[in-house]
Design an enzyme around this catalytic site. Structure first.
Site, mmCIF file in Angstrom:
data_model
loop_
_atom_site.group_PDB
_atom_site.id
_atom_site.type_symbol
_atom_site.label_atom_id
_atom_site.label_comp_id
_atom_site.label_asym_id
_atom_site.label_seq_id
_atom_site.Cartn_x
_atom_site.Cartn_y
_atom_site.Cartn_z
ATOM 1 N N ASP A 118 -4.767 -5.718 -2.142
ATOM 2 C CA ASP A 118 -4.535 -5.932 -0.705
ATOM 3 C C ASP A 118 -3.423 -6.947 -0.439
ATOM 4 O O ASP A 118 -2.573 -6.727 0.431
ATOM 5 C CB ASP A 118 -5.833 -6.308 0.021
ATOM 6 C CG ASP A 118 -6.488 -7.551 -0.555
ATOM 7 O OD1 ASP A 118 -6.050 -8.021 -1.633
ATOM 8 O OD2 ASP A 118 -7.429 -8.059 0.066
ATOM 9 N N ASP A 142 -11.913 -3.931 -7.971
ATOM 10 C CA ASP A 142 -12.962 -4.124 -6.955
ATOM 11 C C ASP A 142 -13.247 -2.865 -6.137
ATOM 12 O O ASP A 142 -14.299 -2.774 -5.490
ATOM 13 C CB ASP A 142 -12.564 -5.246 -5.983
ATOM 14 C CG ASP A 142 -12.276 -6.552 -6.691
ATOM 15 O OD1 ASP A 142 -12.812 -6.758 -7.794
ATOM 16 O OD2 ASP A 142 -11.503 -7.367 -6.145
ATOM 17 N N ARG A 177 -37.907 -11.524 -20.791
ATOM 18 C CA ARG A 177 -37.159 -12.390 -19.890
ATOM 19 C C ARG A 177 -36.615 -11.615 -18.691
ATOM 20 O O ARG A 177 -36.552 -10.383 -18.703
ATOM 21 C CB ARG A 177 -35.930 -12.964 -20.612
ATOM 22 C CG ARG A 177 -36.240 -14.012 -21.623
ATOM 23 C CD ARG A 177 -34.941 -14.476 -22.269
ATOM 24 N NE ARG A 177 -35.221 -15.422 -23.337
ATOM 25 C CZ ARG A 177 -34.326 -15.800 -24.239
ATOM 26 N NH1 ARG A 177 -33.104 -15.312 -24.203
ATOM 27 N NH2 ARG A 177 -34.646 -16.663 -25.170
ATOM 28 N N GLN A 289 -14.142 -7.755 -17.457
ATOM 29 C CA GLN A 289 -14.132 -6.499 -16.694
ATOM 30 C C GLN A 289 -12.725 -5.983 -16.425
ATOM 31 O O GLN A 289 -12.533 -4.844 -16.025
ATOM 32 C CB GLN A 289 -14.833 -6.697 -15.345
ATOM 33 C CG GLN A 289 -16.305 -6.969 -15.483
ATOM 34 C CD GLN A 289 -16.862 -7.722 -14.286
ATOM 35 O OE1 GLN A 289 -17.449 -7.127 -13.404
ATOM 36 N NE2 GLN A 289 -16.683 -9.024 -14.256
HETATM 37 O O1 F6P Z 1 -9.567 -8.667 -7.355
HETATM 38 C C1 F6P Z 1 -9.879 -8.613 -8.705
HETATM 39 C C2 F6P Z 1 -10.672 -9.814 -9.147
HETATM 40 O O2 F6P Z 1 -10.964 -9.676 -10.515
HETATM 41 C C3 F6P Z 1 -11.936 -10.084 -8.335
HETATM 42 O O3 F6P Z 1 -13.002 -9.251 -8.684
HETATM 43 C C4 F6P Z 1 -12.163 -11.549 -8.636
HETATM 44 O O4 F6P Z 1 -12.921 -12.151 -7.618
HETATM 45 C C5 F6P Z 1 -10.761 -12.088 -8.687
HETATM 46 O O5 F6P Z 1 -9.903 -11.004 -8.970
HETATM 47 C C6 F6P Z 1 -10.561 -13.170 -9.707
HETATM 48 O O6 F6P Z 1 -9.254 -13.626 -9.626
HETATM 49 P P1 F6P Z 1 -8.569 -14.570 -10.718
HETATM 50 O O7 F6P Z 1 -8.207 -13.736 -11.895
HETATM 51 O O8 F6P Z 1 -7.387 -15.134 -10.034
HETATM 52 O O9 F6P Z 1 -9.592 -15.597 -11.085
#
Ligand code: F6P
Length: 363
Positions: A118, A142, A177, A289
């Site tokens: 975005d 995301d 757990r 991820q």
């Molecule tokens: O937008 C992708 C993302 O991985 C989000 O899921 C996460 O909140 C953010 O980027 C983390 O950003 P950075 O790599 O700057 O910590």
């Protein structure tokens, strides 16, 4: 001699599996079918501010389909319209967009291809409005961008998160757990929802449904009464309790979007353990991820989106991005992405399906 037509390409925002596959698709189609020269801009808009770019030859984009990250480098701190400049301890913001436009003119490119989320697409649209011919490809793990049904990178993130959910089952079952897996997603719960359902999470907590801790521990206790002496919770980093706040991990001052979420699983784990007396542990997946090779689905999607972007250039459809609508790749106005994040609808079929197999959403 007549100068060869050329395009420039940049990747902005967080790295995302499949980005190299898009670069490859754009560059190969441009080189093979149109005989266009491709310039790779380094580190997103930063490269356009500081004139850091290089020619991308066919060999440079060959063999990168399966590789994670971006061969061009990226940055989520370089908005030319609001460029952070440190002066001693103070941080000032300057508009250097005119420098970027002048640099692009000197480079003589026919179009700028922006691959980003975005933030990057918002900037891309501003440049389009300021007269720069721009086309784009939406990118984020995301899956929260408007104007497209799905973004490349999401499938890979879901696969990695699902594998993590599968793997924590072992410890949860053996040690009786509660195991919590915290996934990314910012203010949208797509990764938690899909990996939670795919991994059979007992409780899925997403930002769109603020949770009630009583409901969460109620589910854990119910399972114990049924003889299931373990529970799996999948929580989105942006999840929050009813009437409560998100957990912020870090503020990145020189970034246009300063808040970095993370840590909700520790708060939640502590509460679950206190109330139920059941040992509770958490795993924060974080950047795992986003790392490594994209899934076949993401490679295919990235290839379709990248080649569509070149079609947009040929059709002079500037100010548009290549997007997914159903089974088709279509052109969507960049403006669409500026209307805020695309959150999970509360009546999403997957939420309905998950509820009907007993999954708790904490509400
Ligand atoms: O937008 C992708 C993302 O991985 C989000 O899921 C996460 O909140 C953010 O980027 C983390 O950003 P950075 O790599 O700057 O910590």
């Amino acid at each position: 001699m007549k100068k060869k037509r050329s395009i420039a390409i940049l990747t902005g925002g967080g790295d995302c599996p499949g980005t190299n596959a898009v670069i490859r698709a754009v560059a190969k189609k441009a080189i093979i079918e149109l005989g266009i020269e491709v310039i790779g801009i380094e580190d997103g808009f930063e490269g356009l501010i500081h004139r850091r770019w290089r020619k991308l030859h066919y060999e440079d984009v060959s063999g990168i389909l399966t590789i994670g990250g971006t061969i061009l480098g990226t940055s989520n701190k370089s908005d030319p319209y609001k460029c952070a400049v440190e002066k001693g301890k103070t941080l000032r913001f300057r508009n250097v967009s005119k420098t970027v436009i002048a640099n692009l003119k000197k480079l003589g490119v026919k179009c700028l291809v922006c691959i980003g989320g975005d933030g990057t697409l918002f900037i891309a649209n501003r440049f389009h409005k300021d007269g720069v011919p721009v086309v784009a490809v939406p990118k984020t793990i995301d899956n929260d961008l408007r104007g497209t049904d799905i973004t490349f990178g999401f499938d890979t993130a879901v696969s990695i998160a699902t594998e993590a959910v599968d793997r924590v089952h072992t410890t949860a079952q053996s040690h009786h757990r509660v195991m919590i897996v915290e996934v990314m997603g910012r203010t949208a719960g797509w990764i938690a929802l899909y990996s939670g359902v795919a991994g059979g999470g007992d409780i899925i907590l997403i930002p769109e449904i603020p949770y009630n801790i009583e409901s969460v521990v109620g589910k854990v206790k119910d399972r114990n009464r049924m003889g299931k002496r373990f529970s799996i919770v999948v929580v989105s980093e942006g999840a929050k309790p009813k009437g409560g706040e998100v957990v912020i991990q870090k503020i990145v001052k020189n970034s246009p979007e300063q808040v970095r979420l993370g840590g909700i699983s520790f708060v939640l784990g502590h509460q679950i353990e206190q109330i139920t007396g059941i040992e509770t542990r958490q795993v924060v997946l974080g950047h795992l991820q986003r790392g490594g090779s994209p899934t076949p689905t993401d490679r295919v999607l990235a290839t379709r989106l990248g080649t569509k972007a070149v079609e947009l250039i040929e059709a002079r459809q500037f100010g548009y991005m290549a997007a997914v609508k159903g089974n088709d790749i279509v052109a969507v106005k960049l403006e669409e992405t500026a209307k805020g994040p695309r959150n999970v609808p509360l009546e999403h079929p997957l939420i309905v399906a998950a509820r009907s197999v007993g999954t708790c959403f904490g509400d």
